[in-house]
Design a protein around this motif. Structure first.
Motif, mmCIF file in Angstrom:
data_model
loop_
_atom_site.group_PDB
_atom_site.id
_atom_site.type_symbol
_atom_site.label_atom_id
_atom_site.label_comp_id
_atom_site.label_asym_id
_atom_site.label_seq_id
_atom_site.Cartn_x
_atom_site.Cartn_y
_atom_site.Cartn_z
ATOM 1 N N LEU A 224 -16.214 -14.901 -70.941
ATOM 2 C CA LEU A 224 -15.333 -14.086 -69.645
ATOM 3 C C LEU A 224 -15.475 -12.579 -70.900
ATOM 4 O O LEU A 224 -15.751 -11.391 -70.467
ATOM 5 C CB LEU A 224 -14.554 -14.268 -68.875
ATOM 6 C CG LEU A 224 -15.025 -15.886 -68.143
ATOM 7 C CD1 LEU A 224 -13.940 -16.260 -67.584
ATOM 8 C CD2 LEU A 224 -15.588 -15.502 -67.184
ATOM 9 N N VAL A 225 -14.597 -12.663 -71.600
ATOM 10 C CA VAL A 225 -13.894 -11.714 -72.029
ATOM 11 C C VAL A 225 -15.651 -10.587 -72.996
ATOM 12 O O VAL A 225 -15.840 -9.479 -72.731
ATOM 13 C CB VAL A 225 -12.755 -11.932 -73.462
ATOM 14 C CG1 VAL A 225 -12.326 -10.614 -74.917
ATOM 15 C CG2 VAL A 225 -11.578 -12.272 -72.778
ATOM 16 N N GLN A 226 -16.313 -11.395 -74.027
ATOM 17 C CA GLN A 226 -17.682 -10.978 -74.418
ATOM 18 C C GLN A 226 -18.583 -10.184 -72.778
ATOM 19 O O GLN A 226 -19.249 -9.686 -73.630
ATOM 20 C CB GLN A 226 -18.155 -12.446 -75.041
ATOM 21 C CG GLN A 226 -17.777 -13.060 -76.662
ATOM 22 C CD GLN A 226 -17.214 -11.540 -77.618
ATOM 23 O OE1 GLN A 226 -17.942 -10.850 -77.423
ATOM 24 N NE2 GLN A 226 -16.402 -11.933 -77.916
ATOM 25 N N GLN A 227 -18.539 -10.957 -71.542
ATOM 26 C CA GLN A 227 -19.442 -10.646 -70.927
ATOM 27 C C GLN A 227 -18.822 -8.998 -70.392
ATOM 28 O O GLN A 227 -19.708 -8.343 -70.347
ATOM 29 C CB GLN A 227 -19.028 -11.271 -69.824
ATOM 30 C CG GLN A 227 -20.128 -12.393 -69.627
ATOM 31 C CD GLN A 227 -20.283 -13.778 -68.771
ATOM 32 O OE1 GLN A 227 -18.748 -12.953 -67.938
ATOM 33 N NE2 GLN A 227 -20.481 -14.380 -68.601
ATOM 34 N N ARG A 228 -17.290 -9.070 -69.696
ATOM 35 C CA ARG A 228 -16.430 -7.448 -69.705
ATOM 36 C C ARG A 228 -17.056 -6.620 -70.791
ATOM 37 O O ARG A 228 -17.430 -5.501 -70.630
ATOM 38 C CB ARG A 228 -15.073 -7.609 -70.025
ATOM 39 C CG ARG A 228 -15.015 -6.418 -69.387
ATOM 40 C CD ARG A 228 -14.840 -6.395 -68.364
ATOM 41 N NE ARG A 228 -14.104 -4.834 -67.875
ATOM 42 C CZ ARG A 228 -14.497 -4.322 -67.419
ATOM 43 N NH1 ARG A 228 -13.770 -5.213 -65.845
ATOM 44 N NH2 ARG A 228 -13.417 -2.734 -66.718
ATOM 45 N N LEU A 229 -16.382 -7.530 -72.199
ATOM 46 C CA LEU A 229 -16.978 -6.000 -73.240
ATOM 47 C C LEU A 229 -18.818 -5.958 -73.517
ATOM 48 O O LEU A 229 -18.962 -5.141 -73.650
ATOM 49 C CB LEU A 229 -16.684 -6.932 -75.199
ATOM 50 C CG LEU A 229 -15.564 -6.742 -74.896
ATOM 51 C CD1 LEU A 229 -14.691 -7.268 -76.261
ATOM 52 C CD2 LEU A 229 -14.359 -5.331 -75.110
ATOM 53 N N SER A 230 -19.423 -6.666 -73.504
ATOM 54 C CA SER A 230 -20.944 -6.404 -73.198
ATOM 55 C C SER A 230 -21.433 -4.947 -72.186
ATOM 56 O O SER A 230 -22.183 -4.439 -71.959
ATOM 57 C CB SER A 230 -21.885 -7.345 -73.561
ATOM 58 O OG SER A 230 -21.350 -8.553 -73.682
ATOM 59 N N ALA A 231 -20.609 -5.273 -70.832
ATOM 60 C CA ALA A 231 -20.831 -4.892 -69.809
ATOM 61 C C ALA A 231 -20.283 -2.788 -70.436
ATOM 62 O O ALA A 231 -21.235 -2.524 -69.734
ATOM 63 C CB ALA A 231 -19.755 -5.363 -68.241
ATOM 64 N N GLU A 232 -19.375 -2.997 -71.238
ATOM 65 C CA GLU A 232 -19.097 -1.972 -70.586
ATOM 66 C C GLU A 232 -19.474 -1.000 -72.533
ATOM 67 O O GLU A 232 -19.506 0.247 -72.025
ATOM 68 C CB GLU A 232 -17.677 -2.202 -71.931
ATOM 69 C CG GLU A 232 -16.531 -2.485 -70.524
ATOM 70 C CD GLU A 232 -15.265 -1.727 -71.153
ATOM 71 O OE1 GLU A 232 -14.787 -1.725 -72.264
ATOM 72 O OE2 GLU A 232 -14.119 -1.965 -70.529
ATOM 73 N N GLN A 233 -20.160 -2.190 -72.966
ATOM 74 C CA GLN A 233 -21.248 -1.327 -74.179
ATOM 75 C C GLN A 233 -22.756 -0.906 -73.037
ATOM 76 O O GLN A 233 -23.146 0.373 -73.933
ATOM 77 C CB GLN A 233 -21.185 -2.434 -75.696
ATOM 78 C CG GLN A 233 -20.581 -3.159 -75.929
ATOM 79 C CD GLN A 233 -19.833 -1.619 -76.914
ATOM 80 O OE1 GLN A 233 -20.470 -0.607 -77.185
ATOM 81 N NE2 GLN A 233 -18.630 -1.743 -78.061
ATOM 82 N N HIS A 234 -22.933 -1.851 -72.941
ATOM 83 C CA HIS A 234 -23.829 -1.530 -71.451
ATOM 84 C C HIS A 234 -24.255 0.039 -71.099
ATOM 85 O O HIS A 234 -24.604 1.420 -71.398
ATOM 86 C CB HIS A 234 -24.252 -2.302 -70.987
ATOM 87 C CG HIS A 234 -25.378 -2.426 -70.273
ATOM 88 N ND1 HIS A 234 -27.019 -2.009 -71.208
ATOM 89 C CD2 HIS A 234 -25.911 -1.948 -69.231
ATOM 90 C CE1 HIS A 234 -27.793 -2.229 -70.064
ATOM 91 N NE2 HIS A 234 -27.417 -1.818 -68.758
ATOM 92 N N LEU A 235 -23.037 0.266 -70.698
ATOM 93 C CA LEU A 235 -23.140 1.170 -69.532
ATOM 94 C C LEU A 235 -23.119 2.597 -70.192
ATOM 95 O O LEU A 235 -22.699 3.145 -69.745
ATOM 96 C CB LEU A 235 -21.567 1.736 -68.550
ATOM 97 C CG LEU A 235 -21.029 0.189 -67.315
ATOM 98 C CD1 LEU A 235 -19.913 0.567 -67.183
ATOM 99 C CD2 LEU A 235 -22.349 1.002 -66.853
ATOM 100 N N SER A 236 -21.859 2.683 -71.808
ATOM 101 C CA SER A 236 -21.812 3.600 -72.406
ATOM 102 C C SER A 236 -22.579 3.091 -73.082
ATOM 103 O O SER A 236 -22.992 4.682 -74.688
ATOM 104 C CB SER A 236 -20.098 3.285 -73.559
ATOM 105 O OG SER A 236 -20.445 2.414 -73.737
ATOM 106 N N SER A 237 -23.614 3.134 -73.471
ATOM 107 C CA SER A 237 -25.028 3.209 -73.668
ATOM 108 C C SER A 237 -25.656 3.944 -73.745
ATOM 109 O O SER A 237 -25.340 4.558 -72.873
ATOM 110 C CB SER A 237 -25.562 1.696 -74.921
ATOM 111 O OG SER A 237 -25.973 1.324 -73.518
#
Ligand code: C5P
Length: 237
Positions: A224-237
């Protein structure tokens, strides 16, 4: 794609007594390099002070006076929190039966809760924390980045609590029937109190750990933590 520095998250883990929140929170925090904060230890510290000052658990005004004159600190460590009350180490004392019962009773008072929540918000404001308790996802950090509600069958929780107490080598091990009754009473009080009753936040992920090993729960939490971090990376890329 530009890599943004990883933001330090706020992770909320809520659930009833004996479900294994502290263990999961400590292990998850260790993996992430975050601090783990056991919010229940603060209610326990206030209950201890009430015992020492002979203040009834039911007298909200007196409890608030005590709280205002108390210094309650949590020092996260790999094995759990060191609890300091007015600069005195009360880590072991706050786990004893009288304090456990007291914490459950002082925590029903709305003003006591407000006081605790404000302090907990200060402690976690900078992120990089895993905070566990009963109202972290609903009241303390309603905007937490990851919210987990850990649940388990009462019989499983009773067993886990018994094992935890034995592992701690606590001097006052209760007979298992007494322990089970105490756990059920605390549960009932937590779930039925008017102020911030124990419940999953609407956006929390509920993990029923009754049939899961500690490793499996930890694995799910990490996902769940990794999903959240990946979502943030995705949004900021
Ligand atoms: O988690 P722990 O068993 O140490 O919590 C002690 C008591 O404090 C609980 O029985 C619960 O009534 C109360 N508590 C609470 N809200 C929290 C954490 C603990 O009401 N966030």
């Amino acid at each position: 794609m530009t890599q943004t520095p990883t933001r330090k998250l706020i992770i909320a883990i809520d659930g009833p007594a004996g479900v294994g929140k502290s263990t999961i929170a400590a292990r998850l925090a260790r993996k992430l390099g975050y601090a783990n904060l056991e919010s229940g230890a603060m209610y326990r510290a206030l209950a201890l002070k009430a015992i020492e000052w002979d203040t009834g658990f039911d007298d909200e005004a007196a409890l608030m006076r005590l709280a205002g004159n108390s210094r309650i600190q949590l020092e996260p460590s790999l094995s759990g929190n060191r609890v300091l009350l007015d600069d005195r180490d009360v880590t072991a004392r706050v786990r004893e039966t009288d304090v456990t019962e007291g914490a459950s009773r002082v925590s029903i008072h709305p003003k006591v809760r407000q006081w605790m929540v404000a302090r907990q918000q200060e402690m976690g404001a900078g992120g990089g924390i895993v905070m566990e308790g009963r109202d972290i996802g609903t009241k303390v950090f309603p905007h937490a980045d990851v919210k987990i509600f850990l649940d388990a069958d009462p019989v499983v929780r009773e067993q886990r609590r018994l094992e935890q107490i034995k592992a701690r080598g606590s001097p006052a091990v209760l007979p298992s029937a007494t322990l089970a009754a105490e756990l059920r009473e605390r549960d009932h009080r937590d779930r039925t109190r008017a102020a911030s009753p124990l419940e999953a936040a609407p956006d929390a992920v509920v993990i029923d750990s009754s049939k899961l090993s500690e490793e499996e729960v930890l694995c799910r939490a990490e996902e769940l933590v990794q999903q959240r971090l990946s979502a943030e990376q995705h949004l900021s890329s």
